[in-house]
Design a protein around this motif. Structure first.
Motif, PDB file in Angstrom:
ATOM      1  N   PRO A   1      44.142  45.891  40.504  1.00 37.70           N
ATOM      2  CA  PRO A   1      43.703  44.498  40.374  1.00 37.70           C
ATOM      3  C   PRO A   1      44.513  43.681  39.385  1.00 37.70           C
ATOM      4  N   VAL A   2      45.003  44.321  38.323  1.00 34.99           N
ATOM      5  CA  VAL A   2      45.840  43.605  37.364  1.00 34.99           C
ATOM      6  C   VAL A   2      47.143  43.161  38.033  1.00 34.99           C
ATOM      7  N   VAL A   3      47.731  44.044  38.829  1.00 33.39           N
ATOM      8  CA  VAL A   3      48.968  43.700  39.539  1.00 33.39           C
ATOM      9  C   VAL A   3      48.730  42.543  40.510  1.00 33.39           C
ATOM     10  N   VAL A   4      47.630  42.600  41.268  1.00 32.28           N
ATOM     11  CA  VAL A   4      47.311  41.534  42.225  1.00 32.28           C
ATOM     12  C   VAL A   4      47.090  40.208  41.503  1.00 32.28           C
ATOM     13  N   THR A   5      46.385  40.236  40.373  1.00 27.88           N
ATOM     14  CA  THR A   5      46.138  39.016  39.605  1.00 27.88           C
ATOM     15  C   THR A   5      47.440  38.398  39.122  1.00 27.88           C
ATOM     16  N   VAL A   6      48.333  39.229  38.613  1.00 23.55           N
ATOM     17  CA  VAL A   6      49.621  38.726  38.129  1.00 23.55           C
ATOM     18  C   VAL A   6      50.414  38.089  39.271  1.00 23.55           C
ATOM     19  N   LEU A   7      50.436  38.739  40.425  1.00 23.19           N
ATOM     20  CA  LEU A   7      51.146  38.188  41.580  1.00 23.19           C
ATOM     21  C   LEU A   7      50.532  36.863  42.029  1.00 23.19           C
ATOM     22  N   ALA A   8      49.188  36.792  42.036  1.00 22.91           N
ATOM     23  CA  ALA A   8      48.513  35.564  42.443  1.00 22.91           C
ATOM     24  C   ALA A   8      48.866  34.412  41.504  1.00 22.91           C
ATOM     25  N   VAL A   9      48.905  34.687  40.220  1.00 23.51           N
ATOM     26  CA  VAL A   9      49.247  33.654  39.241  1.00 23.51           C
ATOM     27  C   VAL A   9      50.699  33.211  39.415  1.00 23.51           C
ATOM     28  N   ILE A  10      51.591  34.155  39.667  1.00 24.59           N
ATOM     29  CA  ILE A  10      53.006  33.821  39.863  1.00 24.59           C
ATOM     30  C   ILE A  10      53.182  32.899  41.064  1.00 24.59           C
ATOM     31  N   PHE A  11      52.488  33.188  42.150  1.00 26.41           N
ATOM     32  CA  PHE A  11      52.682  32.422  43.376  1.00 26.41           C
ATOM     33  C   PHE A  11      51.893  31.108  43.405  1.00 26.41           C
ATOM     34  N   THR A  12      50.755  31.037  42.703  1.00 24.57           N
ATOM     35  CA  THR A  12      49.949  29.811  42.747  1.00 24.57           C
ATOM     36  C   THR A  12      50.087  28.959  41.492  1.00 24.57           C
ATOM     37  N   HIS A  13      50.601  29.550  40.405  1.00 20.27           N
ATOM     38  CA  HIS A  13      50.706  28.866  39.109  1.00 20.27           C
ATOM     39  C   HIS A  13      49.336  28.439  38.587  1.00 20.27           C
ATOM     40  N   GLN A  14      48.303  29.155  39.010  1.00 12.52           N
ATOM     41  CA  GLN A  14      46.946  28.906  38.543  1.00 12.52           C
ATOM     42  C   GLN A  14      46.285  30.238  38.243  1.00 12.52           C
ATOM     43  N   ILE A  15      45.310  30.186  37.335  1.00 20.49           N
ATOM     44  CA  ILE A  15      44.586  31.410  37.016  1.00 20.49           C
ATOM     45  C   ILE A  15      43.091  31.097  36.919  1.00 20.49           C
ATOM     46  N   TYR A  16      42.285  31.961  37.521  1.00 17.09           N
ATOM     47  CA  TYR A  16      40.840  31.767  37.570  1.00 17.09           C
ATOM     48  C   TYR A  16      40.134  33.028  37.082  1.00 17.09           C
ATOM     49  N   ALA A  17      38.941  32.834  36.494  1.00 22.54           N
ATOM     50  CA  ALA A  17      38.036  33.928  36.139  1.00 22.54           C
ATOM     51  C   ALA A  17      38.646  34.948  35.180  1.00 22.54           C
ATOM     52  N   VAL A  18      39.736  34.578  34.532  1.00 19.46           N
ATOM     53  CA  VAL A  18      40.352  35.448  33.526  1.00 19.46           C
ATOM     54  C   VAL A  18      40.195  34.767  32.175  1.00 19.46           C
ATOM     55  N   ASN A  19      39.456  35.402  31.281  1.00 25.48           N
ATOM     56  CA  ASN A  19      39.155  34.780  30.005  1.00 25.48           C
ATOM     57  C   ASN A  19      38.631  35.867  29.081  1.00 25.48           C
ATOM     58  N   PHE A  20      37.790  35.473  28.175  1.00 24.06           N
ATOM     59  CA  PHE A  20      37.207  36.395  27.191  1.00 24.06           C
ATOM     60  C   PHE A  20      36.593  37.625  27.851  1.00 24.06           C
ATOM     61  N   GLY A  21      35.808  37.398  28.897  1.00 24.72           N
ATOM     62  CA  GLY A  21      35.096  38.501  29.536  1.00 24.72           C
ATOM     63  C   GLY A  21      36.015  39.521  30.175  1.00 24.72           C
ATOM     64  N   THR A  22      37.157  39.062  30.680  1.00 23.49           N
ATOM     65  CA  THR A  22      38.116  39.986  31.295  1.00 23.49           C
ATOM     66  C   THR A  22      38.692  40.933  30.249  1.00 23.49           C
ATOM     67  N   ILE A  23      39.015  40.379  29.083  1.00 22.87           N
ATOM     68  CA  ILE A  23      39.519  41.216  27.987  1.00 22.87           C
ATOM     69  C   ILE A  23      38.446  42.196  27.542  1.00 22.87           C
ATOM     70  N   LEU A  24      37.211  41.702  27.449  1.00 19.83           N
ATOM     71  CA  LEU A  24      36.098  42.575  27.069  1.00 19.83           C
ATOM     72  C   LEU A  24      35.959  43.727  28.055  1.00 19.83           C
ATOM     73  N   ALA A  25      36.058  43.415  29.358  1.00 22.78           N
ATOM     74  CA  ALA A  25      35.936  44.460  30.374  1.00 22.78           C
ATOM     75  C   ALA A  25      37.087  45.456  30.283  1.00 22.78           C
ATOM     76  N   LEU A  26      38.301  44.946  30.088  1.00 27.32           N
ATOM     77  CA  LEU A  26      39.467  45.826  29.972  1.00 27.32           C
ATOM     78  C   LEU A  26      39.309  46.794  28.807  1.00 27.32           C
ATOM     79  N   VAL A  27      38.829  46.277  27.684  1.00 31.39           N
ATOM     80  CA  VAL A  27      38.761  47.071  26.460  1.00 31.39           C
ATOM     81  C   VAL A  27      37.515  47.952  26.418  1.00 31.39           C
ATOM     82  N   ALA A  28      36.391  47.411  26.883  1.00 34.31           N
ATOM     83  CA  ALA A  28      35.117  48.061  26.572  1.00 34.31           C
ATOM     84  C   ALA A  28      34.271  48.502  27.759  1.00 34.31           C
TER      85      ALA A  28
END
Length: 226
Positions: free
Chosen positions: A173-200
């Motif tokens: 999912p991290v790879v897909v998110t990065v590709l989506a951001v590269i192609f759309t130049h937009q990012i959604y639903a990635v914020n504090f909670g995403t970091i919290l989920a990654l870490v904890a």
């Protein structure tokens, strides 16, 4: 042939917890999307992928689930019909429940709350997701393919480490998110909670294993490396 009452009782208990966890996961995931303070990694990836390919979130999550279901079979090393069917059985209601519950949270005004409320609700959402995954992984009747992936990695490759299994499952999912951001130049639903989920999230799942319905034990059905 008589009914095996202990086994029937165990099945009913696992089925009950499965339904509880499905609702918890859908509600928690939708809450993190509605707050826009960062969803769990797979959910955030689905939101960005939906924006990239221009299809509804529910349909995107369903297609995502089908692809991960196939990947799970490859990691197991043989075709497991029960697991294949159960992954798809979970994907269908979950994908569209998230879409509809997100609409409900939006309708009652969650996106219009202040920042502090968004952060609190987002943390609650991540905690609900973590507890739900712990519950239905222990029930092990049917599982979302994304979480079944971490389950397979945990018990087959990661020496029963929920943390390592969860982190390893985040790579796609991290790879897909990065590709989506590269192609759309937009990012959604990635914020504090995403970091919290990654870490904890792995640690939250580990805590939930022993503190949320602790009587429900793991019903492991794959080889375990110890």
């Amino acid at each position: 042939m008589g009914v095996n009452l202990p086994r029937l009782k165990d099945f009913k208990q696992r089925l009950f917890f499965l339904i509880v966890s499905l609702i918890m996961n859908s509600v928690g995931t939708a809450l993190t999307i509605s707050t826009n303070m960062g969803s769990a990694v797979w959910a955030a990836s689905s939101v960005n992928l939906a924006n990239w390919i221009g299809v509804p979130l529910g349909t995107t999550m369903f297609c995502y689930g089908v692809l991960v279901t196939i990947a799970n079979q490859l990691f197991i090393g043989h075709f497991d019909r029960r697991r294949f069917i159960s992954n798809l059985m979970f994907t269908v209601p979950f994908s569209y429940l998230v879409q509809y519950v997100t609409t409900f949270w939006d309708w009652i005004g969650v996106p219009r709350l202040n920042l502090a409320a968004h952060i609190i609700l987002d943390v609650i959402g991540i905690a609900m997701i973590s507890a739900a995954v712990s519950i239905y992984q222990r029930s092990n009747l049917i599982m979302h393919p994304n979480d079944d992936l971490s389950y397979i990695l945990r018990f087959k490759f990661m020496h029963n480490s929920s943390v390592m299994g969860q982190w390893a499952s985040y790579i796609p999912p991290v790879v897909v998110t990065v590709l989506a951001v590269i192609f759309t130049h937009q990012i959604y639903a990635v914020n504090f909670g995403t970091i919290l989920a990654l870490v904890a999230q792995g640690e939250m799942m580990k805590w939930s294993d022993t503190h949320v319905f602790p009587r429900l034990k793991h019903h492991v059905d794959i080889g375990v490396r110890v």
